[in-house]
Design an enzyme around this catalytic site. Structure first.
Site, PDB file in Angstrom:
ATOM      1  N   CYS A  97      33.078  48.894  51.514  1.00  0.00           N
ATOM      2  CA  CYS A  97      33.408  47.627  50.888  1.00  0.00           C
ATOM      3  C   CYS A  97      32.245  46.545  51.329  1.00  0.00           C
ATOM      4  O   CYS A  97      32.213  46.313  52.537  1.00  0.00           O
ATOM      5  CB  CYS A  97      34.831  47.124  51.414  1.00  0.00           C
ATOM      6  SG  CYS A  97      35.205  45.720  50.598  1.00  0.00           S
ATOM      7  N   CYS A 108      39.352  30.430  45.199  1.00  0.00           N
ATOM      8  CA  CYS A 108      40.607  31.161  45.053  1.00  0.00           C
ATOM      9  C   CYS A 108      41.795  30.782  46.178  1.00  0.00           C
ATOM     10  O   CYS A 108      41.230  30.941  47.429  1.00  0.00           O
ATOM     11  CB  CYS A 108      40.624  32.818  44.932  1.00  0.00           C
ATOM     12  SG  CYS A 108      39.407  33.391  43.487  1.00  0.00           S
ATOM     13  N   CYS A 111      42.794  33.465  49.031  1.00  0.00           N
ATOM     14  CA  CYS A 111      41.730  34.185  49.605  1.00  0.00           C
ATOM     15  C   CYS A 111      40.969  33.685  51.002  1.00  0.00           C
ATOM     16  O   CYS A 111      40.395  32.499  50.768  1.00  0.00           O
ATOM     17  CB  CYS A 111      40.384  34.599  48.585  1.00  0.00           C
ATOM     18  SG  CYS A 111      39.040  35.686  49.253  1.00  0.00           S
ATOM     19  N   GLY A 149      32.326  37.210  48.730  1.00  0.00           N
ATOM     20  CA  GLY A 149      31.530  36.686  47.493  1.00  0.00           C
ATOM     21  C   GLY A 149      31.781  37.318  46.132  1.00  0.00           C
ATOM     22  O   GLY A 149      32.702  38.117  45.969  1.00  0.00           O
ATOM     23  N   GLU A 150      31.134  36.648  45.091  1.00  0.00           N
ATOM     24  CA  GLU A 150      31.413  36.997  43.514  1.00  0.00           C
ATOM     25  C   GLU A 150      30.223  37.808  43.115  1.00  0.00           C
ATOM     26  O   GLU A 150      29.189  37.057  42.966  1.00  0.00           O
ATOM     27  CB  GLU A 150      31.714  35.806  42.788  1.00  0.00           C
ATOM     28  CG  GLU A 150      31.611  35.862  41.470  1.00  0.00           C
ATOM     29  CD  GLU A 150      32.514  37.433  40.880  1.00  0.00           C
ATOM     30  OE1 GLU A 150      33.780  37.392  41.335  1.00  0.00           O
ATOM     31  OE2 GLU A 150      31.992  38.104  39.929  1.00  0.00           O
ATOM     32  N   SER A 178      33.619  44.417  41.513  1.00  0.00           N
ATOM     33  CA  SER A 178      34.793  43.708  41.084  1.00  0.00           C
ATOM     34  C   SER A 178      34.718  42.084  40.905  1.00  0.00           C
ATOM     35  O   SER A 178      33.715  41.578  41.766  1.00  0.00           O
ATOM     36  CB  SER A 178      35.815  43.695  42.522  1.00  0.00           C
ATOM     37  OG  SER A 178      36.917  43.058  42.482  1.00  0.00           O
ATOM     38  N   SER A 201      39.771  41.103  38.915  1.00  0.00           N
ATOM     39  CA  SER A 201      40.669  40.411  39.701  1.00  0.00           C
ATOM     40  C   SER A 201      41.617  39.424  38.732  1.00  0.00           C
ATOM     41  O   SER A 201      41.002  38.435  38.306  1.00  0.00           O
ATOM     42  CB  SER A 201      40.169  39.468  40.756  1.00  0.00           C
ATOM     43  OG  SER A 201      39.468  40.316  41.789  1.00  0.00           O
ATOM     44  N   LEU A 202      42.688  39.811  38.400  1.00  0.00           N
ATOM     45  CA  LEU A 202      43.530  39.360  37.285  1.00  0.00           C
ATOM     46  C   LEU A 202      44.766  38.182  37.845  1.00  0.00           C
ATOM     47  O   LEU A 202      44.523  37.291  37.612  1.00  0.00           O
ATOM     48  CB  LEU A 202      44.003  40.351  36.189  1.00  0.00           C
ATOM     49  CG  LEU A 202      44.374  39.908  35.007  1.00  0.00           C
ATOM     50  CD1 LEU A 202      44.267  41.061  34.128  1.00  0.00           C
ATOM     51  CD2 LEU A 202      45.759  39.176  34.772  1.00  0.00           C
ATOM     52  N   HIS A 203      45.438  38.872  38.687  1.00  0.00           N
ATOM     53  CA  HIS A 203      46.579  38.179  39.566  1.00  0.00           C
ATOM     54  C   HIS A 203      47.474  37.453  38.809  1.00  0.00           C
ATOM     55  O   HIS A 203      48.457  36.706  39.559  1.00  0.00           O
ATOM     56  CB  HIS A 203      45.442  37.347  40.489  1.00  0.00           C
ATOM     57  CG  HIS A 203      44.762  38.096  41.459  1.00  0.00           C
ATOM     58  ND1 HIS A 203      44.728  39.348  41.890  1.00  0.00           N
ATOM     59  CD2 HIS A 203      43.280  37.604  42.024  1.00  0.00           C
ATOM     60  CE1 HIS A 203      43.797  39.627  42.533  1.00  0.00           C
ATOM     61  NE2 HIS A 203      43.003  38.796  42.648  1.00  0.00           N
ATOM     62  N   ASN A 277      47.528  40.558  51.967  1.00  0.00           N
ATOM     63  CA  ASN A 277      47.518  40.152  53.413  1.00  0.00           C
ATOM     64  C   ASN A 277      47.500  38.672  53.813  1.00  0.00           C
ATOM     65  O   ASN A 277      46.415  38.167  53.441  1.00  0.00           O
ATOM     66  CB  ASN A 277      46.073  40.864  53.774  1.00  0.00           C
ATOM     67  CG  ASN A 277      45.973  42.399  53.486  1.00  0.00           C
ATOM     68  OD1 ASN A 277      46.975  43.060  54.310  1.00  0.00           O
ATOM     69  ND2 ASN A 277      45.263  42.730  52.789  1.00  0.00           N
ATOM     70  N   CYS A 319      41.717  43.875  52.383  1.00  0.00           N
ATOM     71  CA  CYS A 319      41.602  43.101  51.257  1.00  0.00           C
ATOM     72  C   CYS A 319      41.523  41.439  51.454  1.00  0.00           C
ATOM     73  O   CYS A 319      42.743  40.994  52.034  1.00  0.00           O
ATOM     74  CB  CYS A 319      42.379  43.368  49.914  1.00  0.00           C
ATOM     75  SG  CYS A 319      42.141  45.162  49.512  1.00  0.00           S
TER      76      CYS A 319
HETATM   77  N1  SAH Z   1      35.092  37.773  44.068  1.00  0.00           N
HETATM   78  C1  SAH Z   1      35.238  39.374  43.716  1.00  0.00           C
HETATM   79  C2  SAH Z   1      34.934  40.131  44.910  1.00  0.00           C
HETATM   80  C3  SAH Z   1      35.914  40.059  45.911  1.00  0.00           C
HETATM   81  S1  SAH Z   1      37.242  41.242  45.931  1.00  0.00           S
HETATM   82  C4  SAH Z   1      36.605  39.320  43.236  1.00  0.00           C
HETATM   83  O1  SAH Z   1      37.617  38.459  43.319  1.00  0.00           O
HETATM   84  O2  SAH Z   1      37.164  40.375  42.434  1.00  0.00           O
HETATM   85  C5  SAH Z   1      38.555  41.045  46.789  1.00  0.00           C
HETATM   86  C6  SAH Z   1      39.643  41.422  46.258  1.00  0.00           C
HETATM   87  O3  SAH Z   1      40.510  41.162  46.972  1.00  0.00           O
HETATM   88  C7  SAH Z   1      40.142  40.578  44.925  1.00  0.00           C
HETATM   89  O4  SAH Z   1      40.860  41.177  44.076  1.00  0.00           O
HETATM   90  C8  SAH Z   1      40.778  39.467  45.657  1.00  0.00           C
HETATM   91  O5  SAH Z   1      41.323  38.657  44.623  1.00  0.00           O
HETATM   92  C9  SAH Z   1      41.591  40.141  46.652  1.00  0.00           C
HETATM   93  N2  SAH Z   1      42.069  39.371  47.866  1.00  0.00           N
HETATM   94  C10 SAH Z   1      41.667  38.219  48.081  1.00  0.00           C
HETATM   95  N3  SAH Z   1      42.472  37.626  49.247  1.00  0.00           N
HETATM   96  C11 SAH Z   1      43.321  38.561  49.405  1.00  0.00           C
HETATM   97  C12 SAH Z   1      44.296  38.771  50.264  1.00  0.00           C
HETATM   98  N4  SAH Z   1      44.664  37.852  51.231  1.00  0.00           N
HETATM   99  N5  SAH Z   1      45.088  39.897  50.384  1.00  0.00           N
HETATM  100  C13 SAH Z   1      44.797  40.949  49.336  1.00  0.00           C
HETATM  101  N6  SAH Z   1      43.979  40.924  48.473  1.00  0.00           N
HETATM  102  C14 SAH Z   1      43.237  39.513  48.490  1.00  0.00           C
END
Ligand code: SAH
Length: 327
Positions: A97, A108, A111, A149-150, A178, A201-203, A277, A319
């Site tokens: 990762c 976000c 996160c 990061g993005e 991602s 990452s849709l959410h 998490n 994650c």
């Molecule tokens: N910026 C990119 C890459 C980061 S990926 C993106 O957002 O896709 C990290 C992934 O973990 C993303 O899907 C993010 O939404 C998710 N994530 C962030 N915080 C989290 C947490 N506390 N628990 C579980 N997943 C989380």
């Protein structure tokens, strides 16, 4: 290792250019320093040791989880923190990762990285050096840009790193980027030839909730993001992975699963539900029953859905937990 500096240095030392490839081959295969490169003249090895740092990163802290996950907290030369994780699976797969930025400019709300200060984009070498660090511990074969990061906001460096990852053992097919849904990046990935996977990452199944969780949705609304993902699928014929982090009472109802299923064409999208998490944010993790009901609802509507295995939780390597707060 800074490959441009290496190339320049080899030229300055009046060495044939194949020396660069030789050094890189050793590094990509897990050598732990110039000393190991036994087919290089001794003087060249010591000249390189003086002039080209073997890694652009220093490891500040290593954490080993009970499930075999390893997290490395590293610093760039200008002391920007970043984290990278290696997960080992029973079938011998080893997945990395990787981080694309130190911190993240997006905010976000759930996160951990989103809550820390943004440092800067990482260079291609700094991205590769994360992979090389773990390669020195053994073979690796998959990578996801799901660290800090993005990646789409630093796509040049990410793609440059991806071009070299196969030498380390990780093909483009086994690499996934991602994104929060940064449309210009998705479009560029669609247009370029490497067969890298796309994860979104849709959410949240509606614009309002998504904007609340991910302010970037105001800039790139979900409807437009999904259209960009469809273009990716049409061109690449590779399914897009949807990541959906499960937040209790926020986005985890069966009705919301139905809403999500309605917006996803099952031929193009597969859903990965991520147990949340907790990171000190106001959100709570959905329980296993809510997650299972959500998954079952997606499946009953024909949308493939799996629940992500949580790895490295006991070392804050799971994650979204990556935030180098000790900076
Ligand atoms: N910026 C990119 C890459 C980061 S990926 C993106 O957002 O896709 C990290 C992934 O973990 C993303 O899907 C993010 O939404 C998710 N994530 C962030 N915080 C989290 C947490 N506390 N628990 C579980 N997943 C989380």
């Amino acid at each position: 290792m800074d490959l441009e500096l290496l190339q320049r240095t080899v030229a300055e030392l009046h060495q044939p250019s194949y020396r660069t490839r030789q050094v890189w081959r050793w590094a990509a295969q897990g050598a732990d320093g110039y000393a190991a490169m036994t087919d290089l003249p001794l003087e060249l090895r010591s000249a390189l040791r003086e002039r080209v740092p073997f890694s652009s990163l220093t490891v500040r802290h290593l954490a080993h989880a009970s499930d075999g996950t390893v997290k490395a907290l590293m610093d760039t030369a200008d002391r920007r923190p970043l984290e990278a994780v290696m997960m080992s699976y029973r079938d011998n797969r080893r997945s990395l990762c990787l981080s694309s930025q130190s911190g993240c400019p997006l905010t976000c709300t759930f996160c951990a990285t989103g809550q820390m200060r943004f440092g800067r984009n990482l260079t291609a070498s700094e991205i590769l050096d994360q992979a090389l660090h773990f390669r020195r511990m053994g073979a690796v074969d998959h990578a996801v840009f799901m660290g800090m990061g993005e990646p789409m906001m630093n796509l040049d460096a990410v793609l440059q790193a991806c071009e070299h990852l196969p030498d380390v053992g990780i093909s483009a097919r086994h690499t996934a980027i991602s994104t929060v849904g940064w449309i210009p990046g998705i479009d560029r990935l669609t247009e370029q030839p490497l067969p890298i996977r796309l994860a979104l990452s849709l959410h949240a199944p509606d614009e309002a909730l998504r904007s609340q969780l991910m302010p970037v949705n105001d800039r790139y609304p979900l409807a437009d993001v999904l259209a960009a993902c469809r273009r990716f699928y049409e061109r690449k014929r590779r399914m897009v992975f949807v990541e959906y982090v499960m937040l209790a009472g926020v986005n985890d109802s069966v009705g919301q699963a139905r809403g999500l299923a309605d917006m996803l064409d099952p031929r193009m999208f597969k859903v990965n539900l991520i147990p949340y998490n907790p990171t000190g944010s106001p959100y709570d993790a959905s329980g296993p029953r809510a997650i299972e009901a959500f998954r079952a609802e997606l499946e009953s509507r024909g949308v493939g859905a799996t629940v992500r295995l949580t790895r490295g939780r006991d070392i804050d390597a799971a994650c979204g937990q990556l935030a180098a707060a000790r900076a």
